[in-house]
Design a protein around this motif. Structure first.
Motif, PDB file in Angstrom:
ATOM      1  N   ILE A   1     -53.040  23.975 -22.308  1.00  0.00           N
ATOM      2  CA  ILE A   1     -52.214  22.820 -21.969  1.00  0.00           C
ATOM      3  C   ILE A   1     -50.829  23.326 -21.582  1.00  0.00           C
ATOM      4  O   ILE A   1     -50.191  24.054 -22.343  1.00  0.00           O
ATOM      5  CB  ILE A   1     -52.087  21.849 -23.160  1.00  0.00           C
ATOM      6  CG1 ILE A   1     -53.465  21.369 -23.626  1.00  0.00           C
ATOM      7  CG2 ILE A   1     -51.191  20.661 -22.778  1.00  0.00           C
ATOM      8  CD1 ILE A   1     -53.439  20.544 -24.906  1.00  0.00           C
ATOM      9  N   VAL A   2     -50.384  22.955 -20.398  1.00  0.00           N
ATOM     10  CA  VAL A   2     -49.053  23.319 -19.920  1.00  0.00           C
ATOM     11  C   VAL A   2     -48.268  22.030 -19.761  1.00  0.00           C
ATOM     12  O   VAL A   2     -48.748  21.073 -19.160  1.00  0.00           O
ATOM     13  CB  VAL A   2     -49.131  24.088 -18.583  1.00  0.00           C
ATOM     14  CG1 VAL A   2     -47.756  24.358 -18.033  1.00  0.00           C
ATOM     15  CG2 VAL A   2     -49.906  25.396 -18.773  1.00  0.00           C
ATOM     16  N   PHE A   3     -47.062  21.999 -20.329  1.00  0.00           N
ATOM     17  CA  PHE A   3     -46.288  20.760 -20.297  1.00  0.00           C
ATOM     18  C   PHE A   3     -44.858  20.967 -19.811  1.00  0.00           C
ATOM     19  O   PHE A   3     -44.299  22.056 -19.913  1.00  0.00           O
ATOM     20  CB  PHE A   3     -46.275  20.089 -21.679  1.00  0.00           C
ATOM     21  CG  PHE A   3     -45.432  20.803 -22.705  1.00  0.00           C
ATOM     22  CD1 PHE A   3     -44.083  20.491 -22.867  1.00  0.00           C
ATOM     23  CD2 PHE A   3     -45.979  21.799 -23.503  1.00  0.00           C
ATOM     24  CE1 PHE A   3     -43.307  21.155 -23.808  1.00  0.00           C
ATOM     25  CE2 PHE A   3     -45.217  22.461 -24.437  1.00  0.00           C
ATOM     26  CZ  PHE A   3     -43.870  22.142 -24.593  1.00  0.00           C
TER      27      PHE A   3
ATOM     28  N   THR B   1     -42.264  26.653 -18.060  1.00  0.00           N
ATOM     29  CA  THR B   1     -41.465  27.770 -17.552  1.00  0.00           C
ATOM     30  C   THR B   1     -41.805  29.090 -18.231  1.00  0.00           C
ATOM     31  O   THR B   1     -41.280  30.138 -17.850  1.00  0.00           O
ATOM     32  CB  THR B   1     -39.952  27.501 -17.712  1.00  0.00           C
ATOM     33  OG1 THR B   1     -39.666  27.344 -19.107  1.00  0.00           O
ATOM     34  CG2 THR B   1     -39.522  26.258 -16.949  1.00  0.00           C
ATOM     35  N   THR B   2     -42.702  29.058 -19.231  1.00  0.00           N
ATOM     36  CA  THR B   2     -43.026  30.273 -19.985  1.00  0.00           C
ATOM     37  C   THR B   2     -44.384  30.861 -19.598  1.00  0.00           C
ATOM     38  O   THR B   2     -44.789  31.881 -20.163  1.00  0.00           O
ATOM     39  CB  THR B   2     -43.023  30.000 -21.507  1.00  0.00           C
ATOM     40  OG1 THR B   2     -44.081  29.087 -21.818  1.00  0.00           O
ATOM     41  CG2 THR B   2     -41.691  29.415 -21.957  1.00  0.00           C
ATOM     42  N   VAL B   3     -45.088  30.218 -18.654  1.00  0.00           N
ATOM     43  CA  VAL B   3     -46.431  30.671 -18.265  1.00  0.00           C
ATOM     44  C   VAL B   3     -46.578  30.644 -16.741  1.00  0.00           C
ATOM     45  O   VAL B   3     -45.756  30.072 -16.031  1.00  0.00           O
ATOM     46  CB  VAL B   3     -47.530  29.784 -18.890  1.00  0.00           C
ATOM     47  CG1 VAL B   3     -47.605  29.976 -20.384  1.00  0.00           C
ATOM     48  CG2 VAL B   3     -47.334  28.328 -18.544  1.00  0.00           C
ATOM     49  N   ASP B   4     -47.673  31.246 -16.288  1.00  0.00           N
ATOM     50  CA  ASP B   4     -48.020  31.230 -14.866  1.00  0.00           C
ATOM     51  C   ASP B   4     -49.241  30.351 -14.666  1.00  0.00           C
ATOM     52  O   ASP B   4     -50.109  30.281 -15.541  1.00  0.00           O
ATOM     53  CB  ASP B   4     -48.354  32.644 -14.375  1.00  0.00           C
ATOM     54  CG  ASP B   4     -47.155  33.569 -14.435  1.00  0.00           C
ATOM     55  OD1 ASP B   4     -46.051  33.147 -14.027  1.00  0.00           O
ATOM     56  OD2 ASP B   4     -47.329  34.724 -14.890  1.00  0.00           O
ATOM     57  N   ALA B   5     -49.339  29.737 -13.503  1.00  0.00           N
ATOM     58  CA  ALA B   5     -50.503  28.910 -13.193  1.00  0.00           C
ATOM     59  C   ALA B   5     -51.787  29.729 -13.313  1.00  0.00           C
ATOM     60  O   ALA B   5     -52.831  29.205 -13.711  1.00  0.00           O
ATOM     61  CB  ALA B   5     -50.371  28.308 -11.799  1.00  0.00           C
TER      62      ALA B   5
ATOM     63  N   ASP C   1     -42.302  25.172  -9.448  1.00  0.00           N
ATOM     64  CA  ASP C   1     -42.889  26.486  -9.146  1.00  0.00           C
ATOM     65  C   ASP C   1     -44.329  26.563  -9.653  1.00  0.00           C
ATOM     66  O   ASP C   1     -45.214  27.084  -8.966  1.00  0.00           O
ATOM     67  CB  ASP C   1     -42.068  27.619  -9.771  1.00  0.00           C
ATOM     68  CG  ASP C   1     -40.739  27.839  -9.050  1.00  0.00           C
ATOM     69  OD1 ASP C   1     -40.572  27.325  -7.926  1.00  0.00           O
ATOM     70  OD2 ASP C   1     -39.880  28.526  -9.628  1.00  0.00           O
ATOM     71  N   PHE C   2     -44.560  26.053 -10.861  1.00  0.00           N
ATOM     72  CA  PHE C   2     -45.904  26.045 -11.437  1.00  0.00           C
ATOM     73  C   PHE C   2     -46.846  25.242 -10.543  1.00  0.00           C
ATOM     74  O   PHE C   2     -47.968  25.674 -10.250  1.00  0.00           O
ATOM     75  CB  PHE C   2     -45.857  25.457 -12.855  1.00  0.00           C
ATOM     76  CG  PHE C   2     -47.147  25.571 -13.598  1.00  0.00           C
ATOM     77  CD1 PHE C   2     -47.415  26.688 -14.379  1.00  0.00           C
ATOM     78  CD2 PHE C   2     -48.110  24.572 -13.523  1.00  0.00           C
ATOM     79  CE1 PHE C   2     -48.624  26.805 -15.056  1.00  0.00           C
ATOM     80  CE2 PHE C   2     -49.311  24.677 -14.191  1.00  0.00           C
ATOM     81  CZ  PHE C   2     -49.569  25.804 -14.964  1.00  0.00           C
ATOM     82  N   TYR C   3     -46.390  24.079 -10.087  1.00  0.00           N
ATOM     83  CA  TYR C   3     -47.163  23.198  -9.212  1.00  0.00           C
ATOM     84  C   TYR C   3     -47.544  23.929  -7.924  1.00  0.00           C
ATOM     85  O   TYR C   3     -48.696  23.906  -7.497  1.00  0.00           O
ATOM     86  CB  TYR C   3     -46.328  21.948  -8.910  1.00  0.00           C
ATOM     87  CG  TYR C   3     -46.938  20.974  -7.942  1.00  0.00           C
ATOM     88  CD1 TYR C   3     -47.799  19.980  -8.383  1.00  0.00           C
ATOM     89  CD2 TYR C   3     -46.619  21.016  -6.595  1.00  0.00           C
ATOM     90  CE1 TYR C   3     -48.346  19.057  -7.501  1.00  0.00           C
ATOM     91  CE2 TYR C   3     -47.158  20.106  -5.701  1.00  0.00           C
ATOM     92  CZ  TYR C   3     -48.017  19.133  -6.157  1.00  0.00           C
ATOM     93  OH  TYR C   3     -48.558  18.226  -5.277  1.00  0.00           O
ATOM     94  N   GLU C   4     -46.558  24.587  -7.315  1.00  0.00           N
ATOM     95  CA  GLU C   4     -46.803  25.296  -6.055  1.00  0.00           C
ATOM     96  C   GLU C   4     -47.773  26.460  -6.256  1.00  0.00           C
ATOM     97  O   GLU C   4     -48.644  26.705  -5.418  1.00  0.00           O
ATOM     98  CB  GLU C   4     -45.481  25.772  -5.457  1.00  0.00           C
ATOM     99  CG  GLU C   4     -44.653  24.605  -4.951  1.00  0.00           C
ATOM    100  CD  GLU C   4     -43.225  24.994  -4.555  1.00  0.00           C
ATOM    101  OE1 GLU C   4     -42.813  26.142  -4.811  1.00  0.00           O
ATOM    102  OE2 GLU C   4     -42.528  24.129  -3.978  1.00  0.00           O
TER     103      GLU C   4
ATOM    104  N   LEU D   1     -54.447  28.430  -6.232  1.00  0.00           N
ATOM    105  CA  LEU D   1     -55.514  28.996  -7.056  1.00  0.00           C
ATOM    106  C   LEU D   1     -56.895  28.468  -6.687  1.00  0.00           C
ATOM    107  O   LEU D   1     -57.024  27.371  -6.148  1.00  0.00           O
ATOM    108  CB  LEU D   1     -55.269  28.678  -8.538  1.00  0.00           C
ATOM    109  CG  LEU D   1     -54.068  29.324  -9.204  1.00  0.00           C
ATOM    110  CD1 LEU D   1     -53.987  28.883 -10.660  1.00  0.00           C
ATOM    111  CD2 LEU D   1     -54.126  30.840  -9.113  1.00  0.00           C
ATOM    112  N   ASP D   2     -57.921  29.267  -7.013  1.00  0.00           N
ATOM    113  CA  ASP D   2     -59.303  28.824  -6.928  1.00  0.00           C
ATOM    114  C   ASP D   2     -59.768  28.587  -8.362  1.00  0.00           C
ATOM    115  O   ASP D   2     -59.983  29.533  -9.113  1.00  0.00           O
ATOM    116  CB  ASP D   2     -60.171  29.891  -6.260  1.00  0.00           C
ATOM    117  CG  ASP D   2     -61.648  29.509  -6.222  1.00  0.00           C
ATOM    118  OD1 ASP D   2     -62.013  28.421  -6.739  1.00  0.00           O
ATOM    119  OD2 ASP D   2     -62.443  30.295  -5.686  1.00  0.00           O
TER     120      ASP D   2
END
Length: 147
Positions: free
Chosen positions: A6-8, A39-43, A70-73, A78-79
């Motif tokens: 979960i990313v919030f 802001t602490t993780v990558d997609a 940035d996370f959204y973009e 991604l696949d």
């Protein structure tokens, strides 16, 4: 073991609380959960998970929060074919574009090839009892889709 990530993004704490409600239900269902601020993780971290969840608020007149752009973009590139996803969030019905960021993430997840595991849950400000029931049902549906 099934892993849910979960990313919030949360400004007031409402969306973080929503993420925690979903995480607690996942744990009750025997799912391993990682909850991280955007802001602490990558997609790309979603590649390791069976279930990918974004919890976001909507800023102003329907904008994505600055901290999750940035996370959204990155997510869009991604696949995630075969991954189960869900989107939850908070908003304020005072605004015309209620929880638009939730819809934006729903669309970008669908474009990655991920499978929608449950209808999105939109919460007006903070989660009340009825919202908590919807969020718990959301988590149950996502886990059932992994099956």
């Amino acid at each position: 073991m099934t892993l849910a990530k979960i990313v919030f993004a949360s400004m007031t704490g409402n969306t973080e609380e929503i993420a925690d409600i979903v995480a607690d239900k996942f744990r009750d269902l025997g799912v391993e959960v990682e909850v991280d601020e955007c802001t602490t993780v990558d997609a790309e971290d979603f590649l390791e998970a069976h279930i990918a969840v974004v919890a976001t608020y909507t800023y102003g007149d329907g904008e994505l929060p600055d901290e999750i752009v940035d996370f959204y973009e990155d997510l869009a590139g991604l696949d995630l074919n075969g991954k189960i996803y869900g989107v939850v969030g908070s908003g304020d019905t005072f605004y015309d574009e209620f929880c638009k960021a939730v819809d934006d993430f729903d669309r970008v997840f669908a474009a990655t090839g991920a499978v929608k595991g449950s209808e999105c849950v939109k919460v007006d400000l903070s989660a009340e009892d009825e919202d908590i029931e919807k969020l718990e049902a959301f988590a149950e549906e996502l886990v059932a889709k992994v099956g």
